[in-house]
Design a protein around this motif. Structure first.
Motif, PDB file in Angstrom:
ATOM      1  N   ASP A 136      44.460  60.489  61.702  1.00 40.51           N
ATOM      2  CA  ASP A 136      45.739  61.064  61.289  1.00 40.51           C
ATOM      3  C   ASP A 136      46.811  60.031  60.965  1.00 40.51           C
ATOM      4  OD1 ASP A 136      44.732  63.605  61.501  1.00 40.51           O
ATOM      5  OD2 ASP A 136      45.511  63.936  63.529  1.00 40.51           O
ATOM      6  N   ASP A 137      46.537  58.777  61.179  1.00 43.92           N
ATOM      7  CA  ASP A 137      47.492  57.729  60.786  1.00 43.92           C
ATOM      8  C   ASP A 137      47.467  57.492  59.283  1.00 43.92           C
ATOM      9  OD1 ASP A 137      48.349  57.379  63.342  1.00 43.92           O
ATOM     10  OD2 ASP A 137      47.087  55.631  63.743  1.00 43.92           O
ATOM     11  N   VAL A 138      46.604  58.201  58.582  1.00 41.41           N
ATOM     12  CA  VAL A 138      46.512  58.082  57.123  1.00 41.41           C
ATOM     13  C   VAL A 138      46.636  59.470  56.516  1.00 41.41           C
ATOM     14  CG1 VAL A 138      45.050  57.433  55.175  1.00 41.41           C
ATOM     15  CG2 VAL A 138      45.066  56.028  57.248  1.00 41.41           C
ATOM     16  N   GLN A 139      47.601  59.620  55.629  1.00 41.03           N
ATOM     17  CA  GLN A 139      47.813  60.878  54.900  1.00 41.03           C
ATOM     18  C   GLN A 139      47.427  60.649  53.447  1.00 41.03           C
ATOM     19  OE1 GLN A 139      51.847  62.265  55.059  1.00 41.03           O
ATOM     20  NE2 GLN A 139      51.504  63.854  53.555  1.00 41.03           N
ATOM     21  N   ILE A 140      46.679  61.575  52.900  1.00 44.80           N
ATOM     22  CA  ILE A 140      46.254  61.475  51.497  1.00 44.80           C
ATOM     23  C   ILE A 140      46.768  62.700  50.760  1.00 44.80           C
ATOM     24  CG2 ILE A 140      44.300  61.270  49.912  1.00 44.80           C
ATOM     25  CD1 ILE A 140      42.665  60.262  52.349  1.00 44.80           C
ATOM     26  N   GLU A 141      47.462  62.466  49.667  1.00 47.99           N
ATOM     27  CA  GLU A 141      47.982  63.550  48.836  1.00 47.99           C
ATOM     28  C   GLU A 141      47.586  63.297  47.391  1.00 47.99           C
ATOM     29  OE1 GLU A 141      49.557  66.228  49.925  1.00 47.99           O
ATOM     30  OE2 GLU A 141      49.695  65.532  51.998  1.00 47.99           O
ATOM     31  N   THR A 154      50.420  55.441  55.207  1.00 48.17           N
ATOM     32  CA  THR A 154      49.926  55.034  56.522  1.00 48.17           C
ATOM     33  C   THR A 154      51.038  55.142  57.554  1.00 48.17           C
ATOM     34  OG1 THR A 154      50.457  52.726  56.063  1.00 48.17           O
ATOM     35  CG2 THR A 154      48.218  53.471  55.545  1.00 48.17           C
ATOM     36  N   TYR A 155      50.653  55.480  58.792  1.00 46.07           N
ATOM     37  CA  TYR A 155      51.645  55.680  59.850  1.00 46.07           C
ATOM     38  C   TYR A 155      51.399  54.820  61.087  1.00 46.07           C
ATOM     39  CZ  TYR A 155      52.904  59.715  57.071  1.00 46.07           C
ATOM     40  OH  TYR A 155      53.307  60.533  56.044  1.00 46.07           O
ATOM     41  N   SER A 156      50.587  53.793  60.974  1.00 49.96           N
ATOM     42  CA  SER A 156      50.398  52.881  62.112  1.00 49.96           C
ATOM     43  C   SER A 156      50.239  51.465  61.569  1.00 49.96           C
ATOM     44  CB  SER A 156      49.173  53.273  62.939  1.00 49.96           C
ATOM     45  OG  SER A 156      47.979  52.988  62.220  1.00 49.96           O
ATOM     46  N   ARG A 157      50.474  50.520  62.419  1.00 52.40           N
ATOM     47  CA  ARG A 157      50.350  49.114  62.015  1.00 52.40           C
ATOM     48  C   ARG A 157      48.918  48.803  61.603  1.00 52.40           C
ATOM     49  NH1 ARG A 157      53.006  44.436  65.435  1.00 52.40           N
ATOM     50  NH2 ARG A 157      54.766  45.554  64.583  1.00 52.40           N
ATOM     51  N   ALA A 158      47.959  49.299  62.366  1.00 51.28           N
ATOM     52  CA  ALA A 158      46.547  49.041  62.043  1.00 51.28           C
ATOM     53  C   ALA A 158      46.172  49.635  60.685  1.00 51.28           C
ATOM     54  CB  ALA A 158      45.654  49.611  63.138  1.00 51.28           C
ATOM     55  N   ALA A 159      46.646  50.848  60.418  1.00 55.61           N
ATOM     56  CA  ALA A 159      46.345  51.482  59.134  1.00 55.61           C
ATOM     57  C   ALA A 159      47.012  50.727  57.986  1.00 55.61           C
ATOM     58  CB  ALA A 159      46.787  52.946  59.147  1.00 55.61           C
ATOM     59  N   ARG A 160      48.240  50.270  58.206  1.00 57.19           N
ATOM     60  CA  ARG A 160      48.924  49.479  57.162  1.00 57.19           C
ATOM     61  C   ARG A 160      48.165  48.194  56.863  1.00 57.19           C
ATOM     62  NH1 ARG A 160      53.448  51.212  59.945  1.00 57.19           N
ATOM     63  NH2 ARG A 160      53.673  49.234  61.031  1.00 57.19           N
ATOM     64  N   THR A 161      47.661  47.556  57.902  1.00 52.90           N
ATOM     65  CA  THR A 161      46.896  46.324  57.706  1.00 52.90           C
ATOM     66  C   THR A 161      45.642  46.600  56.892  1.00 52.90           C
ATOM     67  OG1 THR A 161      47.715  45.417  59.779  1.00 52.90           O
ATOM     68  CG2 THR A 161      45.689  44.454  58.900  1.00 52.90           C
ATOM     69  N   ARG A 192      49.941  51.445  42.167  1.00 56.61           N
ATOM     70  CA  ARG A 192      51.230  50.923  42.626  1.00 56.61           C
ATOM     71  C   ARG A 192      51.205  50.780  44.140  1.00 56.61           C
ATOM     72  NH1 ARG A 192      56.508  52.845  39.959  1.00 56.61           N
ATOM     73  NH2 ARG A 192      55.761  51.267  38.560  1.00 56.61           N
ATOM     74  N   GLU A 193      51.838  49.707  44.609  1.00 59.02           N
ATOM     75  CA  GLU A 193      51.984  49.482  46.042  1.00 59.02           C
ATOM     76  C   GLU A 193      53.400  49.852  46.447  1.00 59.02           C
ATOM     77  OE1 GLU A 193      50.776  45.554  47.153  1.00 59.02           O
ATOM     78  OE2 GLU A 193      49.212  45.535  45.627  1.00 59.02           O
ATOM     79  N   LEU A 194      53.512  50.555  47.569  1.00 57.91           N
ATOM     80  CA  LEU A 194      54.827  51.034  48.012  1.00 57.91           C
ATOM     81  C   LEU A 194      55.025  50.727  49.495  1.00 57.91           C
ATOM     82  CD1 LEU A 194      54.239  54.483  46.338  1.00 57.91           C
ATOM     83  CD2 LEU A 194      55.765  52.737  45.438  1.00 57.91           C
ATOM     84  N   GLY A 195      54.800  49.524  49.917  1.00 58.99           N
ATOM     85  CA  GLY A 195      54.964  49.175  51.330  1.00 58.99           C
ATOM     86  C   GLY A 195      53.868  49.787  52.179  1.00 58.99           C
ATOM     87  N   ARG A 196      54.241  50.804  52.962  1.00 60.64           N
ATOM     88  CA  ARG A 196      53.244  51.440  53.817  1.00 60.64           C
ATOM     89  C   ARG A 196      52.439  52.513  53.099  1.00 60.64           C
ATOM     90  NH1 ARG A 196      55.564  53.830  58.757  1.00 60.64           N
ATOM     91  NH2 ARG A 196      56.537  51.831  58.918  1.00 60.64           N
ATOM     92  N   ALA A 197      52.602  52.587  51.781  1.00 59.29           N
ATOM     93  CA  ALA A 197      51.880  53.562  50.971  1.00 59.29           C
ATOM     94  C   ALA A 197      51.351  52.888  49.705  1.00 59.29           C
ATOM     95  CB  ALA A 197      52.793  54.720  50.593  1.00 59.29           C
ATOM     96  N   ALA A 198      50.457  53.574  49.032  1.00 59.41           N
ATOM     97  CA  ALA A 198      49.920  53.075  47.771  1.00 59.41           C
ATOM     98  C   ALA A 198      49.458  54.252  46.931  1.00 59.41           C
ATOM     99  CB  ALA A 198      48.749  52.126  48.017  1.00 59.41           C
ATOM    100  N   ALA A 228      40.465  55.833  49.824  1.00 58.81           N
ATOM    101  CA  ALA A 228      41.403  56.637  50.617  1.00 58.81           C
ATOM    102  C   ALA A 228      40.691  57.305  51.791  1.00 58.81           C
ATOM    103  CB  ALA A 228      42.054  57.690  49.719  1.00 58.81           C
ATOM    104  N   LEU A 229      39.527  57.873  51.529  1.00 59.58           N
ATOM    105  CA  LEU A 229      38.783  58.548  52.597  1.00 59.58           C
ATOM    106  C   LEU A 229      38.269  57.554  53.636  1.00 59.58           C
ATOM    107  CD1 LEU A 229      36.870  61.180  50.464  1.00 59.58           C
ATOM    108  CD2 LEU A 229      38.790  61.570  52.038  1.00 59.58           C
ATOM    109  N   ARG A 230      37.933  56.371  53.189  1.00 63.01           N
ATOM    110  CA  ARG A 230      37.505  55.330  54.129  1.00 63.01           C
ATOM    111  C   ARG A 230      38.644  54.973  55.081  1.00 63.01           C
ATOM    112  NH1 ARG A 230      36.970  49.553  52.187  1.00 63.01           N
ATOM    113  NH2 ARG A 230      37.181  48.615  54.214  1.00 63.01           N
ATOM    114  N   LEU A 231      39.861  54.905  54.537  1.00 65.25           N
ATOM    115  CA  LEU A 231      41.027  54.629  55.390  1.00 65.25           C
ATOM    116  C   LEU A 231      41.219  55.737  56.421  1.00 65.25           C
ATOM    117  CD1 LEU A 231      43.448  53.256  52.701  1.00 65.25           C
ATOM    118  CD2 LEU A 231      43.001  52.147  54.880  1.00 65.25           C
ATOM    119  N   ARG A 232      41.068  56.989  55.970  1.00 63.95           N
ATOM    120  CA  ARG A 232      41.250  58.096  56.904  1.00 63.95           C
ATOM    121  C   ARG A 232      40.121  58.142  57.936  1.00 63.95           C
ATOM    122  NH1 ARG A 232      43.659  63.494  55.241  1.00 63.95           N
ATOM    123  NH2 ARG A 232      42.018  63.604  53.727  1.00 63.95           N
TER     124      ARG A 232
END
Length: 112
Positions: free
Chosen positions: A55-60, A6-13, A28-34, A46-50
């Protein structure tokens, strides 16, 4: 596994809330990523987040790293030998000079 960054505060929340609500889908949780399990539920989350944050959410999609299939033996041996060096302050370039260990420039220019 699916890596969600995630790349924004709202997305992180939202990611934090998803992790708390769907613990079984989170590897696993990795701070601003999971890391999510590679299941339909993981993909849905993941798709729901995006969908919500764009674009504040990247999925790989990730794959496990198999060092024996991806890395040549000389590099694996060099890594182990370097970690067993006598002086911890010896830089790798100096350690590898005059040996059969690959030099950093050759490793830098070689794709896995």
């Amino acid at each position: 596994m699916l890596l969600v960054v995630t790349y924004s505060r709202a997305a992180r929340t939202t990611l934090r809330n998803v992790r708390r609500t769907h613990e079984s889908a989170v590897v696993r949780e990795l701070g601003r990523a999971a890391l999510f399990e590679e299941t339909e539920l993981g993909a849905f989350l993941a798709l729901r987040l995006r969908a919500k944050h764009g674009d504040d959410v990247q999925i790989e999609r990730t794959q496990p790293f198999n060092e024996f299939a991806a890395v040549r033996e000389a590099v694996r041996d060099a890594a182990e030998a370097y970690e067993d060096r006598e002086a911890a302050s010896t830089p790798y370039v100096k350690f590898a000079a005059g040996t059969d260990h690959p030099d950093p420039d050759s490793m830098r220019g070689t794709d896995l």
